[in-house]
Every structure is written in C-alpha cells, then in structure tokens.
Scaffold this motif. Structure first.
Motif, PDB file in Angstrom:
ATOM      1  N   GLY A  51      28.784 -33.126  51.132  1.00 25.81           N
ATOM      2  CA  GLY A  51      27.596 -33.634  50.464  1.00 25.81           C
ATOM      3  C   GLY A  51      26.635 -32.655  49.829  1.00 25.81           C
ATOM      4  N   GLU A  52      25.280 -33.102  49.761  1.00 25.41           N
ATOM      5  CA  GLU A  52      24.163 -32.229  49.267  1.00 25.41           C
ATOM      6  C   GLU A  52      23.600 -31.384  50.527  1.00 25.41           C
ATOM      7  OE1 GLU A  52      21.394 -34.845  47.240  1.00 25.41           O
ATOM      8  OE2 GLU A  52      23.037 -36.242  46.921  1.00 25.41           O
ATOM      9  N   ASP A  53      23.332 -30.158  49.855  1.00 28.11           N
ATOM     10  CA  ASP A  53      22.351 -29.393  50.797  1.00 28.11           C
ATOM     11  C   ASP A  53      21.133 -29.919  51.105  1.00 28.11           C
ATOM     12  OD1 ASP A  53      21.075 -27.336  52.032  1.00 28.11           O
ATOM     13  OD2 ASP A  53      21.999 -25.840  50.664  1.00 28.11           O
ATOM     14  N   HIS A  54      21.041 -30.229  52.498  1.00 26.38           N
ATOM     15  CA  HIS A  54      19.594 -30.853  52.728  1.00 26.38           C
ATOM     16  C   HIS A  54      18.553 -30.022  52.428  1.00 26.38           C
ATOM     17  CE1 HIS A  54      19.649 -28.221  56.308  1.00 26.38           C
ATOM     18  NE2 HIS A  54      18.618 -28.173  56.354  1.00 26.38           N
ATOM     19  N   SER A  55      18.420 -28.800  52.436  1.00 27.39           N
ATOM     20  CA  SER A  55      17.534 -28.036  52.148  1.00 27.39           C
ATOM     21  C   SER A  55      16.862 -28.152  50.599  1.00 27.39           C
ATOM     22  CB  SER A  55      17.585 -26.602  52.232  1.00 27.39           C
ATOM     23  OG  SER A  55      18.598 -26.028  51.395  1.00 27.39           O
ATOM     24  N   LEU A  56      17.763 -28.552  49.635  1.00 27.05           N
ATOM     25  CA  LEU A  56      17.617 -28.859  48.119  1.00 27.05           C
ATOM     26  C   LEU A  56      17.000 -30.357  48.198  1.00 27.05           C
ATOM     27  CD1 LEU A  56      20.617 -27.078  46.587  1.00 27.05           C
ATOM     28  CD2 LEU A  56      18.346 -26.247  47.028  1.00 27.05           C
ATOM     29  N   LYS A  57      17.523 -31.365  48.808  1.00 25.25           N
ATOM     30  CA  LYS A  57      17.111 -32.650  48.617  1.00 25.25           C
ATOM     31  C   LYS A  57      17.492 -33.452  49.850  1.00 25.25           C
ATOM     32  CE  LYS A  57      18.023 -36.855  45.793  1.00 25.25           C
ATOM     33  NZ  LYS A  57      19.138 -37.316  44.696  1.00 25.25           N
ATOM     34  N   LEU A 123      20.241 -43.965  65.029  1.00 22.97           N
ATOM     35  CA  LEU A 123      19.793 -42.409  64.989  1.00 22.97           C
ATOM     36  C   LEU A 123      19.221 -41.806  64.136  1.00 22.97           C
ATOM     37  CD1 LEU A 123      22.774 -41.085  67.098  1.00 22.97           C
ATOM     38  CD2 LEU A 123      20.444 -41.233  67.871  1.00 22.97           C
ATOM     39  N   ALA A 124      19.268 -42.584  62.523  1.00 25.93           N
ATOM     40  CA  ALA A 124      18.908 -41.992  61.472  1.00 25.93           C
ATOM     41  C   ALA A 124      17.567 -41.883  61.461  1.00 25.93           C
ATOM     42  CB  ALA A 124      19.184 -43.088  60.214  1.00 25.93           C
ATOM     43  N   GLY A 125      16.628 -42.775  61.823  1.00 24.22           N
ATOM     44  CA  GLY A 125      15.371 -42.438  62.100  1.00 24.22           C
ATOM     45  C   GLY A 125      14.531 -42.402  60.673  1.00 24.22           C
ATOM     46  N   GLY A 126      14.888 -43.338  59.827  1.00 24.27           N
ATOM     47  CA  GLY A 126      14.257 -43.382  58.571  1.00 24.27           C
ATOM     48  C   GLY A 126      14.522 -42.808  57.310  1.00 24.27           C
ATOM     49  N   ILE A 127      13.919 -42.710  56.226  1.00 21.26           N
ATOM     50  CA  ILE A 127      14.527 -42.254  55.142  1.00 21.26           C
ATOM     51  C   ILE A 127      14.524 -40.666  55.144  1.00 21.26           C
ATOM     52  CG2 ILE A 127      14.162 -41.965  52.562  1.00 21.26           C
ATOM     53  CD1 ILE A 127      12.633 -44.789  52.690  1.00 21.26           C
ATOM     54  N   GLY A 128      15.386 -39.973  54.665  1.00 16.99           N
ATOM     55  CA  GLY A 128      15.561 -38.511  54.464  1.00 16.99           C
ATOM     56  C   GLY A 128      16.349 -37.977  55.776  1.00 16.99           C
ATOM     57  N   TYR A 129      16.555 -36.635  55.664  1.00 17.37           N
ATOM     58  CA  TYR A 129      17.098 -35.877  56.756  1.00 17.37           C
ATOM     59  C   TYR A 129      16.335 -34.587  57.016  1.00 17.37           C
ATOM     60  CZ  TYR A 129      21.192 -33.319  58.719  1.00 17.37           C
ATOM     61  OH  TYR A 129      22.147 -32.673  59.544  1.00 17.37           O
ATOM     62  N   ASP A 130      15.057 -34.794  57.605  1.00 17.71           N
ATOM     63  CA  ASP A 130      14.163 -33.970  57.791  1.00 17.71           C
ATOM     64  C   ASP A 130      13.444 -33.728  59.174  1.00 17.71           C
ATOM     65  OD1 ASP A 130      12.832 -36.161  57.595  1.00 17.71           O
ATOM     66  OD2 ASP A 130      11.768 -35.631  55.829  1.00 17.71           O
ATOM     67  N   ALA A 131      13.975 -34.956  60.096  1.00 21.49           N
ATOM     68  CA  ALA A 131      13.475 -34.614  61.465  1.00 21.49           C
ATOM     69  C   ALA A 131      14.687 -34.438  62.438  1.00 21.49           C
ATOM     70  CB  ALA A 131      12.690 -36.072  61.693  1.00 21.49           C
ATOM     71  N   VAL A 135      20.520 -38.239  61.232  1.00 18.68           N
ATOM     72  CA  VAL A 135      21.959 -37.981  61.193  1.00 18.68           C
ATOM     73  C   VAL A 135      22.377 -38.320  59.615  1.00 18.68           C
ATOM     74  CG1 VAL A 135      22.429 -38.372  63.801  1.00 18.68           C
ATOM     75  CG2 VAL A 135      22.501 -40.369  62.092  1.00 18.68           C
ATOM     76  N   SER A 136      23.387 -37.662  59.206  1.00 17.84           N
ATOM     77  CA  SER A 136      24.072 -38.084  58.021  1.00 17.84           C
ATOM     78  C   SER A 136      25.550 -37.769  58.126  1.00 17.84           C
ATOM     79  CB  SER A 136      23.640 -37.300  56.999  1.00 17.84           C
ATOM     80  OG  SER A 136      24.116 -37.410  55.964  1.00 17.84           O
ATOM     81  N   ALA A 137      26.365 -38.650  57.358  1.00 17.80           N
ATOM     82  CA  ALA A 137      27.703 -38.361  57.557  1.00 17.80           C
ATOM     83  C   ALA A 137      28.225 -37.920  56.088  1.00 17.80           C
ATOM     84  CB  ALA A 137      28.373 -39.971  57.561  1.00 17.80           C
ATOM     85  N   TYR A 138      27.405 -37.207  55.235  1.00 12.22           N
ATOM     86  CA  TYR A 138      27.949 -36.590  54.326  1.00 12.22           C
ATOM     87  C   TYR A 138      26.755 -35.723  53.578  1.00 12.22           C
ATOM     88  CZ  TYR A 138      30.158 -36.086  49.515  1.00 12.22           C
ATOM     89  OH  TYR A 138      31.100 -35.470  48.820  1.00 12.22           O
ATOM     90  N   ILE A 139      26.422 -34.715  54.342  1.00 13.89           N
ATOM     91  CA  ILE A 139      25.707 -33.532  53.851  1.00 13.89           C
ATOM     92  C   ILE A 139      26.092 -32.161  54.313  1.00 13.89           C
ATOM     93  CG2 ILE A 139      24.227 -33.788  56.247  1.00 13.89           C
ATOM     94  CD1 ILE A 139      21.869 -34.208  54.443  1.00 13.89           C
ATOM     95  N   LYS A 140      25.605 -31.306  53.396  1.00  9.50           N
ATOM     96  CA  LYS A 140      26.143 -29.755  53.582  1.00  9.50           C
ATOM     97  C   LYS A 140      24.948 -29.254  54.843  1.00  9.50           C
ATOM     98  CE  LYS A 140      27.685 -27.800  50.299  1.00  9.50           C
ATOM     99  NZ  LYS A 140      28.107 -27.097  49.090  1.00  9.50           N
ATOM    100  N   ASP A 141      25.529 -28.952  55.739  1.00 12.68           N
ATOM    101  CA  ASP A 141      24.819 -28.386  56.741  1.00 12.68           C
ATOM    102  C   ASP A 141      25.564 -27.380  57.741  1.00 12.68           C
ATOM    103  OD1 ASP A 141      22.789 -28.166  58.945  1.00 12.68           O
ATOM    104  OD2 ASP A 141      22.371 -30.273  58.746  1.00 12.68           O
ATOM    105  N   ARG A 142      25.483 -27.374  59.167  1.00 13.08           N
ATOM    106  CA  ARG A 142      26.005 -26.515  59.984  1.00 13.08           C
ATOM    107  C   ARG A 142      27.481 -26.692  60.253  1.00 13.08           C
ATOM    108  NH1 ARG A 142      21.232 -27.086  60.978  1.00 13.08           N
ATOM    109  NH2 ARG A 142      21.436 -28.678  62.529  1.00 13.08           N
ATOM    110  N   ALA A 143      28.089 -27.999  59.902  1.00 10.00           N
ATOM    111  CA  ALA A 143      29.427 -28.376  60.329  1.00 10.00           C
ATOM    112  C   ALA A 143      30.490 -27.318  59.756  1.00 10.00           C
ATOM    113  CB  ALA A 143      29.747 -29.793  59.897  1.00 10.00           C
TER     114      ALA A 143
END
Length: 183
Positions: A51-57, A123-131, A135-143
């Motif tokens: 997925g998308e890089d979380h640092s960009l969006k 677990l998602a904790g609201g909109i966004g992936y910044d706290a 969690v996200s099932a499709y995002i560019k991260d450390r996996a």
C-alpha cells in the motif's frame, strides 16, 4: 422385444438421468468453506506492504477495504473474506478453512499480527495511521515484502435446482407415458 417394454426402459433411464441432475454434489475447484460452512472462491492475494507509505499520506485500511481497493467493489450479494493461510498450507485441500483473518501492521510497533475483522477494526483507533497501535492491512511500513500475504476470497452464490421440482417433472413424465400405455 415389444415396443411397450422398450418404452418402459427408455422412461426409466430418462428418469434416472433427470434424478441425477437433482444432486447438487460437492463444490470443487477453487472453492473453499469457512467454519460456518459458507462457500468462498479464491480470487487473489495482496502483500501487506503493497500500500501507500504512511509518512506521505496517513491512511488505514482494514482487510476488507484493502480487498475492495485492489479487486474492486463486489456486486451484491457477493462479499469478500480474507485468510492468512493459503491453500498450499494444507495436505488435504478439502480441509482448507477460510479463517477470516488478515495480517496487519501496527504503527510504531514492529510486530505484524493476524487479526479477525472485528478485532482489527477495534484496534484501528480512528481515521489515519498516525497513533501508536493503529493498524492497517495494506500500508507500506516495516513489514517485509513477500512474507505477510492476505488471501482474498469472494462468496459463492450457486443456483441449485430443487429436488422437488425434478420429482414433479419426473412424475408428470411417468404419468404421460403410463397414459399412452393405457391406450
């Protein structure tokens, strides 16, 4: 051999052929079930890291949203289910169970875990992936790419002829033939 006997044999063979069509049998091929016995068809997979890089969006996808984003919205009454275990994990393919879990990345937590849909949504904790803990099932991260794969299935809608309809048809056919024999 008389024509009456031949007619009886033909009717019996035809009845057996028609009755055989009433048996829906097992669904085979790329169809699998879940613990509730619902049938699912394998349609593809996606990598957690695709997925998308979380640092960009900052974006968060639950597993079903990711499947809809990648494979398109299913048409009603079709729905998607995910599984973290693939068909090749099983010695006997008929034992395969769609486990309705997906791999998720947690923000600022290195571990990638498999959650069912309800747990991951909580677990998602609201909109966004910044706290931390989001969690996200499709995002560019450390996996690591190629390791955490979510397998996507769509529900199977089958039209099975009702045996009662076939039985009524067979009885009508037998009635017509027996009426001919009376004459």
């Amino acid at each position: 051999m008389s024509s009456k006997i031949i007619n009886i044999v033909v009717v019996c063979v035809l009845s057996l052929f028609v009755a055989d069509r009433a048996n829906a049998g097992l669904i085979i091929g790329d169809h699998y079930s879940d613990n509730a016995g619902i049938q699912w068809e394998y349609i593809g997979s996606f990598d957690l890291t695709g997925g998308e890089d979380h640092s960009l969006k900052p974006t968060t996808y639950n597993g079903i949203e990711a499947a809809e984003f990648i494979f398109g919205q299913p048409t009603i009454p079709v729905s998607y289910a995910l599984s973290t275990n693939y068909t090749t994990d099983y010695t006997n393919i008929e034992d395969y169970i769609v486990n309705k879990e997906a791999f998720y990345q947690q923000y600022q937590i290195a571990a990638v875990k498999s959650y069912d849909q309800a747990r991951a949504t909580n677990l998602a904790g609201g909109i966004g992936y910044d706290a931390q803990g989001d969690v996200s099932a499709y995002i560019k991260d450390r996996a690591l790419e190629g390791i955490y794969i979510n397998y996507v299935f769509k529900s199977v809608t089958t039209s099975v002829p009702e045996p009662s309809t076939i039985a009524i048809f067979s009885l009508a056919l037998i009635g017509l033939v027996s009426r001919r024999f009376k004459n």
